[in-house]
Structure formats: structure tokens, C-alpha cells
Scaffold this motif. Structure first.
Motif, PDB file in Angstrom:
ATOM      1  N   VAL A 337       0.826  -1.215   0.000  1.00  0.00           N
ATOM      2  CA  VAL A 337       0.000   0.000   0.000  1.00  0.00           C
ATOM      3  C   VAL A 337       0.856   1.260   0.000  1.00  0.00           C
ATOM      4  N   PHE A 338       2.179   1.108   0.137  1.00  0.00           N
ATOM      5  CA  PHE A 338       3.080   2.264   0.145  1.00  0.00           C
ATOM      6  C   PHE A 338       3.693   2.535  -1.230  1.00  0.00           C
ATOM      7  N   ASN A 339       3.147   1.925  -2.264  1.00  0.00           N
ATOM      8  CA  ASN A 339       3.654   2.125  -3.622  1.00  0.00           C
ATOM      9  C   ASN A 339       3.755   3.621  -3.941  1.00  0.00           C
ATOM     10  N   GLY A 340       4.957   4.045  -4.392  1.00  0.00           N
ATOM     11  CA  GLY A 340       5.178   5.447  -4.723  1.00  0.00           C
ATOM     12  C   GLY A 340       5.478   6.336  -3.530  1.00  0.00           C
ATOM     13  N   MET A 341       5.754   5.738  -2.377  1.00  0.00           N
ATOM     14  CA  MET A 341       5.936   6.476  -1.124  1.00  0.00           C
ATOM     15  C   MET A 341       7.086   7.477  -1.191  1.00  0.00           C
ATOM     16  N   THR A 342       6.870   8.653  -0.611  1.00  0.00           N
ATOM     17  CA  THR A 342       7.919   9.651  -0.391  1.00  0.00           C
ATOM     18  C   THR A 342       7.937   9.991   1.096  1.00  0.00           C
ATOM     19  N   ARG A 343       9.010   9.616   1.768  1.00  0.00           N
ATOM     20  CA  ARG A 343       9.154   9.916   3.193  1.00  0.00           C
ATOM     21  C   ARG A 343      10.549   9.507   3.652  1.00  0.00           C
ATOM     22  N   ASP A 344      10.949  10.025   4.799  1.00  0.00           N
ATOM     23  CA  ASP A 344      12.200   9.632   5.440  1.00  0.00           C
ATOM     24  C   ASP A 344      11.878   8.691   6.597  1.00  0.00           C
ATOM     25  N   LEU A 345      12.741   7.709   6.792  1.00  0.00           N
ATOM     26  CA  LEU A 345      12.563   6.749   7.882  1.00  0.00           C
ATOM     27  C   LEU A 345      13.863   6.708   8.676  1.00  0.00           C
ATOM     28  N   CYS A 346      13.788   7.029   9.957  1.00  0.00           N
ATOM     29  CA  CYS A 346      14.982   7.051  10.806  1.00  0.00           C
ATOM     30  C   CYS A 346      15.149   5.706  11.504  1.00  0.00           C
ATOM     31  N   VAL A 347      16.267   5.042  11.220  1.00  0.00           N
ATOM     32  CA  VAL A 347      16.619   3.790  11.888  1.00  0.00           C
ATOM     33  C   VAL A 347      17.677   4.119  12.934  1.00  0.00           C
ATOM     34  N   ASN A 348      17.325   3.970  14.191  1.00  0.00           N
ATOM     35  CA  ASN A 348      18.215   4.333  15.294  1.00  0.00           C
ATOM     36  C   ASN A 348      18.780   3.069  15.935  1.00  0.00           C
ATOM     37  N   LEU A 349      20.100   2.885  15.818  1.00  0.00           N
ATOM     38  CA  LEU A 349      20.777   1.737  16.425  1.00  0.00           C
ATOM     39  C   LEU A 349      21.377   2.102  17.781  1.00  0.00           C
ATOM     40  N   TYR A 350      20.888   3.165  18.360  1.00  0.00           N
ATOM     41  CA  TYR A 350      21.268   3.670  19.680  1.00  0.00           C
ATOM     42  C   TYR A 350      22.631   4.358  19.694  1.00  0.00           C
ATOM     43  N   LYS A 351      23.691   3.711  19.275  1.00  0.00           N
ATOM     44  CA  LYS A 351      24.985   4.388  19.238  1.00  0.00           C
ATOM     45  C   LYS A 351      25.158   5.215  17.967  1.00  0.00           C
ATOM     46  N   LYS A 352      24.416   4.855  16.937  1.00  0.00           N
ATOM     47  CA  LYS A 352      24.401   5.630  15.702  1.00  0.00           C
ATOM     48  C   LYS A 352      23.055   5.417  15.029  1.00  0.00           C
ATOM     49  N   ALA A 353      22.776   6.228  14.027  1.00  0.00           N
ATOM     50  CA  ALA A 353      21.497   6.129  13.328  1.00  0.00           C
ATOM     51  C   ALA A 353      21.697   6.526  11.873  1.00  0.00           C
ATOM     52  N   PHE A 354      20.708   6.202  11.043  1.00  0.00           N
ATOM     53  CA  PHE A 354      20.752   6.638   9.654  1.00  0.00           C
ATOM     54  C   PHE A 354      19.332   6.838   9.142  1.00  0.00           C
ATOM     55  N   MET A 355      19.231   7.663   8.102  1.00  0.00           N
ATOM     56  CA  MET A 355      17.944   8.001   7.502  1.00  0.00           C
ATOM     57  C   MET A 355      17.801   7.289   6.162  1.00  0.00           C
ATOM     58  N   LEU A 356      16.696   6.570   6.003  1.00  0.00           N
ATOM     59  CA  LEU A 356      16.346   6.007   4.703  1.00  0.00           C
ATOM     60  C   LEU A 356      15.462   7.035   4.001  1.00  0.00           C
ATOM     61  N   ARG A 357      15.951   7.581   2.901  1.00  0.00           N
ATOM     62  CA  ARG A 357      15.224   8.653   2.206  1.00  0.00           C
ATOM     63  C   ARG A 357      14.571   8.089   0.940  1.00  0.00           C
ATOM     64  N   PHE A 358      13.270   7.860   1.034  1.00  0.00           N
ATOM     65  CA  PHE A 358      12.501   7.330  -0.089  1.00  0.00           C
ATOM     66  C   PHE A 358      11.847   8.479  -0.852  1.00  0.00           C
ATOM     67  N   ARG A 359      11.964   8.416  -2.172  1.00  0.00           N
ATOM     68  CA  ARG A 359      11.324   9.405  -3.036  1.00  0.00           C
ATOM     69  C   ARG A 359      10.606   8.660  -4.157  1.00  0.00           C
ATOM     70  N   HIS A 360       9.269   8.795  -4.164  1.00  0.00           N
ATOM     71  CA  HIS A 360       8.437   8.148  -5.185  1.00  0.00           C
ATOM     72  C   HIS A 360       8.700   6.634  -5.245  1.00  0.00           C
ATOM     73  N   GLY A 361       8.843   6.034  -4.068  1.00  0.00           N
ATOM     74  CA  GLY A 361       9.011   4.588  -3.975  1.00  0.00           C
ATOM     75  C   GLY A 361      10.430   4.093  -4.153  1.00  0.00           C
ATOM     76  N   LYS A 362      11.374   4.989  -4.424  1.00  0.00           N
ATOM     77  CA  LYS A 362      12.770   4.608  -4.618  1.00  0.00           C
ATOM     78  C   LYS A 362      13.611   5.075  -3.427  1.00  0.00           C
ATOM     79  N   LEU A 363      14.574   4.243  -3.038  1.00  0.00           N
ATOM     80  CA  LEU A 363      15.483   4.622  -1.957  1.00  0.00           C
ATOM     81  C   LEU A 363      16.556   5.530  -2.552  1.00  0.00           C
ATOM     82  N   GLU A 364      16.365   6.821  -2.371  1.00  0.00           N
ATOM     83  CA  GLU A 364      17.254   7.802  -2.983  1.00  0.00           C
ATOM     84  C   GLU A 364      18.608   7.851  -2.300  1.00  0.00           C
ATOM     85  N   ASN A 365      18.615   7.691  -0.964  1.00  0.00           N
ATOM     86  CA  ASN A 365      19.888   7.739  -0.246  1.00  0.00           C
ATOM     87  C   ASN A 365      19.722   7.164   1.155  1.00  0.00           C
ATOM     88  N   VAL A 366      20.868   6.797   1.729  1.00  0.00           N
ATOM     89  CA  VAL A 366      20.945   6.387   3.131  1.00  0.00           C
ATOM     90  C   VAL A 366      21.971   7.303   3.776  1.00  0.00           C
TER      91      VAL A 366
END
Length: 443
Positions: A337-366
Motif C-alpha cells: 500500500v506504500f507504492n510510490g511512497m515519499t518519506r524519510d525513515l529514521c533507523v536508530n541503532l542507539y549508538k548511531k542512526a541513519f535516515m532512509l530517504r525514499f522518493r516516489h518509492g525509490k530509496l534515494e539515499n541512506v
């Protein structure tokens, strides 16, 4: 223990006359193999003369004939005063499929130290070197099986099933009817069968989303140099090879284990089980994956699952792994149901974290996000999860709900939970990674 770099490629001084270096030449190969093939040095405790010969042949053939290993990655710790090898490790390269994405794995093996040289940091020094090689050659993860708990101190986590099987007593397997004649026969595979075995193996993995790849070159290596005990199933009506299986006798009990199989027909599977019953007549263990036809057939006859052991995995660059599996993540989004999704998702590993940046359903960057505060009252990430639990999640070994019992410090924002479940579902997976010598030995 302080390490001092010594002029020369890959040589490190460990102090007190000890050096660490890679195997250089044929003499080193023979010495390395003799170290593992000698019962007198007690590296593995007491071993029979047959097992000593097996280990020696394994080492020799890996270094001389494996299609991808580098000699320099067979590492020795040497006492310069005597010229003796006192400790070793090695790196074996593997390739895997992760939902259509190729990943490269480095297996740590041939780990051993003579008892009188233990507790001096030689394995730790070699582990550091191994992990540097993993990073330099850009392997996506390293994989180990071995001493319980020991490798956790080096950043490894248990994450995938290994050497797992169902067991069934032979008497549970029904005999063929008096008038029933099977159209199948069995013969040992030879080197010329590498092509058909490669095809059958690949077909047998079609039901899995994560598995180890076995190239034609590797099959040729297994058959010619490691005497891999594959048995082909021949359909006598057509003369075609329709499957294969590999067996080994169970140690300390009467019985047999099918540790690998590629069978696609119920009648062929029943023929194999009946053959094993007539040949060994006691306990029969059938190796996973659970999606395999022989396992499913055994379960229909009343087999039970044995306790599960697991591979240990270490991912040197989590963000890099996420970037590499982006095509798989994007496909999961596309069919949801998230087809075409545009949003950022923060994955927090406690000592460090990273952002999954989705644009129009594609992972544009980490993008690295450094430290993200997840304390009480802080916003935290979309998912806050310890690093070892995250490895299990990424490799599809467990879902969030299944991880919470061991890691109650996992939290997920309610509005992000569904997308996390879509991105990281359970995966059907299994690794069978044969690399040892299986043939006859001269005692």
C-alpha cells in the motif's frame, strides 16, 4: 598486545619473536596444512588419524584449487625463533542471493591455536586482520560457525539457521508394494556432472529468498578436488538426471543424514527415502531448508524437527548493506500500500542512526544521522533497535514481534510500524556452504 607494522607486504610483528603474515608459497601451503592435519599439536583436541588426513587434504585443496581464495588470506602466526606455525585463520569467499540482489560474504575458517600459545591475543590479532580484509575487499558481511558465544565479542550475532534437519526412524518409511517398480536409479556424481548439479541446485533454491550461490566453477572444484559425495537420481525412462542428494553417516549413532538435496517429485523423494532405509535401516535425518521436497515428504510421514543451530553474521557497514539491497526494499514497497511512497525513515541503532530517504518509492539515499536521542521524552527514531537485533531483522530471520522477547528495548513509532514490517518481512532462507574434503584418505 601491541602490534607493530613491519616493512613488507602483510607482515605484522606481534612481539616476543612472533609475527603474523599470509601464506606465500607452496612450502607455506604444506606447512599450514600440516599444522591442521597433525594430531600432535592438539589444536582441535584429540583427532583420529583419518580426521587429521581429512583436514590436511582440505587445507591443501582450498589453497591450491579453490576458484576464488587468495593465499595471503590464509593467515599464520609464526614463531620466528623456531619457524613453527602456532596459530591460523583463513577467509573463504562466498556469494549469496538476497531477493535477487547479489551479496558477497566472507567466511572465517581454519581457526586454531596450539594450546601452549593460547591466551596471548593471537586470534584477536587475526580477527582484526580478517575484518580489515573484509572491509578492503568490500564484502557485505562475514559469516562464521564455531565455538558457542565466543565470536559475539567480535561483533557477531546469531541470525540464520544452519545444519538443521528433521529426523525420522526408518520404520516410519513405508516399503514399496510388491508390484511397484520404481523408474529411478542412483549413481555417484562425477566431475562432468557439474553443469547438471549447478542447474538442479539453482532450481532447488527457487523457493528461497536468501541462499548461497554455487557457480559452475565451484561445483567443479567440489567434485574434482573435494570429492563432494553428491548422488544423482536418474529417471530410467528418459535417462535424465532429475535430482540429487548428499549424505553422511551420523557420528556416535547408527543412521544417516541427508545434508543437501534437490528433489522435485514425490515419487523420486519416496524412492530416495526407501533407498536410505534399505541401506542404513535406522535413523534418517533430512537436512533443511524446510521448503525442500524431501523435508516436506518426511514430515508427511511423521518426522520431527531437531534443535536449530545458527550462523553467526557480522555486517561491517550497515548503511552500505541497506544501499545494496535497495532494489529488494523498493520491490517490497511497490507491491504494498506504500507504492510510490515519499518519506524519510529514521533507523536508530542507539549508538548511531541513519535516515532512509525514499522518493516516489525509490530509496534515494541512506544518510548517517549520528546520535539520535531515544530517552524518555525524546522523539527517537522511527525504529529504535539494538544493532544485533537489526541484523536479524534485515536478514528476515525474525519479525519485530519475535525480537521483542530478547530485546525489549526495541521501540517503533505506531505510525511507522506498518512500513517497517513491509520493508523487513520474514524471509525463507538457508545456507549450505560445503568446503571440506569428503573423499577417501590414505592412512
Amino acid at each position: 598486545m601491541k602490534k607493530i607494522m613491519v616493512p613488507g607486504i602483510g607482515v605484522e610483528a606481534l612481539g616476543d619473536g612472533m609475527i603474523m603474515r599470509g601464506v606465500r608459497d607452496d612450502k607455506d601451503i604444506s606447512t599450514f596444512a600440516a599444522f591442521h592435519g597433525s594430531g600432535s599439536n592438539k589444536v582441535y583436541g584429540r583427532m583420529s588419524s583419518e580426521w587429521c588426513r581429512v583436514w590436511r587434504m582440505t587445507c591443501e585443496n582450498l589453497m591450491r584449487h579453490h576458484p576464488e581464495v587468495l593465499r595471503d588470506e590464509f593467515v599464520i602466526v609464526e614463531d620466528e625463533r623456531t619457524g613453527e606455525i602456532v596459530s591460523t585463520t583463513c577467509l573463504l569467499p562466498w556469494h549469496c542471493q538476497y531477493e535477487g540482489v547479489s551479496l558477497d560474504a566472507a567466511m572465517l575458517e581454519e581457526v586454531g591455536t596450539r594450546p601452549e600459545y593460547r591466551h596471548r591475543g593471537f586470534i584477536r590479532a587475526q580477527m582484526d586482520r580478517f575484518h580489515r580484509n573484509v572491509a578492503d575487499r568490500r564484502f557485505d558481511f562475514s559469516i562464521i560457525w564455531g565455538i558457542p558465544y565466543f565470536y559475539r565479542q567480535y561483533g557477531y550475532t546469531y541470525a540464520l539457521d544452519m545444519q538443521t534437519a528433521d529426523t525420522i526412524p526408518a520404520w516410519e518409511i513405508p516399503d514399496a508394494g510388491k508390484s511397484e517398480k520404481s523408474p529411478y536409479r542412483i549413481r555417484d556424481a562425477v566431475e562432468d556432472d557439474a553443469g547438471v548439479l549447478a542447474q538442479l541446485y539453482q532450481r532447488s533454491r527457487s523457493s528461497l529468498q536468501l541462499y548461497d550461490i554455487r557457480s559452475l566453477d565451484y561445483w567443479q572444484f567440489l567434485l574434482k578436488w573435494m570429492k563432494y559425495p553428491a548422488r544423482l537420481i536418474i529417471d530410467t525412462r528418459t535417462g535424465e538426471s532429475v535430482g540429487y542428494f548428499c549424505v553422511e553417516k551420523l557420528e556416535e549413532k547408527e543412521g544417516i543424514k541427508v545434508y543437501e538435496s534437490a528433489i522435485f517429485d514425490n515419487d523420486a523423494g519416496m524412492f530416495v527415502l526407501r533407498h536410505l532405509k534399505s541401506e542404513f535401516g535406522n535413523e534418517i535425518q533430512v537436512g533443511w531448508p524446510q521448503t525442500g521436497e524431501l523435508v516436506r515428504l518426511a514430515r508427511s510421514l511423521g518426522s520431527t524437527s531437531l534443535p536449530v543451530y545458527q550462523w553467526l553474521l557480522r555486517v561491517p557497514d550497515v548503511e552500505g548493506l541497506i544501499r545494496k539491497i535497495a532494489p529488494a526494499l523498493e520491490r517490497r514497497i511497490e507491491i504494498s500500500v506504500f507504492n510510490g511512497m515519499t518519506r524519510d525513515l529514521c533507523v536508530n541503532l542507539y549508538k548511531k542512526a541513519f535516515m532512509l530517504r525514499f522518493r516516489h518509492g525509490k530509496l534515494e539515499n541512506v544518510d548517517a544521522a549520528d546520535f539520535v536521542d531515544s530517552s524518555i521524552g525524546a522523539e527517537g527514531g522511527d525504529i529504535n533497535i539494538p544493532p544485533d537485533a537489526f541484523i536479524r531483522l534485515v536478514f528476515g530471520y525474525r519479525k519485530i514481534d519475535q525480537l521483542l522477547d530478547a530485546w525489549p528495548d526495541i521501540t517503533v513509532k505506531p505510525e511507522s510500524r506498518y512500513i517497517v514490517e513491509v520493508l523487513f518481512p520474514l524471509m525463507k532462507s538457508y545456507f549450505v556452504m560445503p568446503w571440506q574434503y569428503y573423499g577417501p584418505v590414505d592412512l
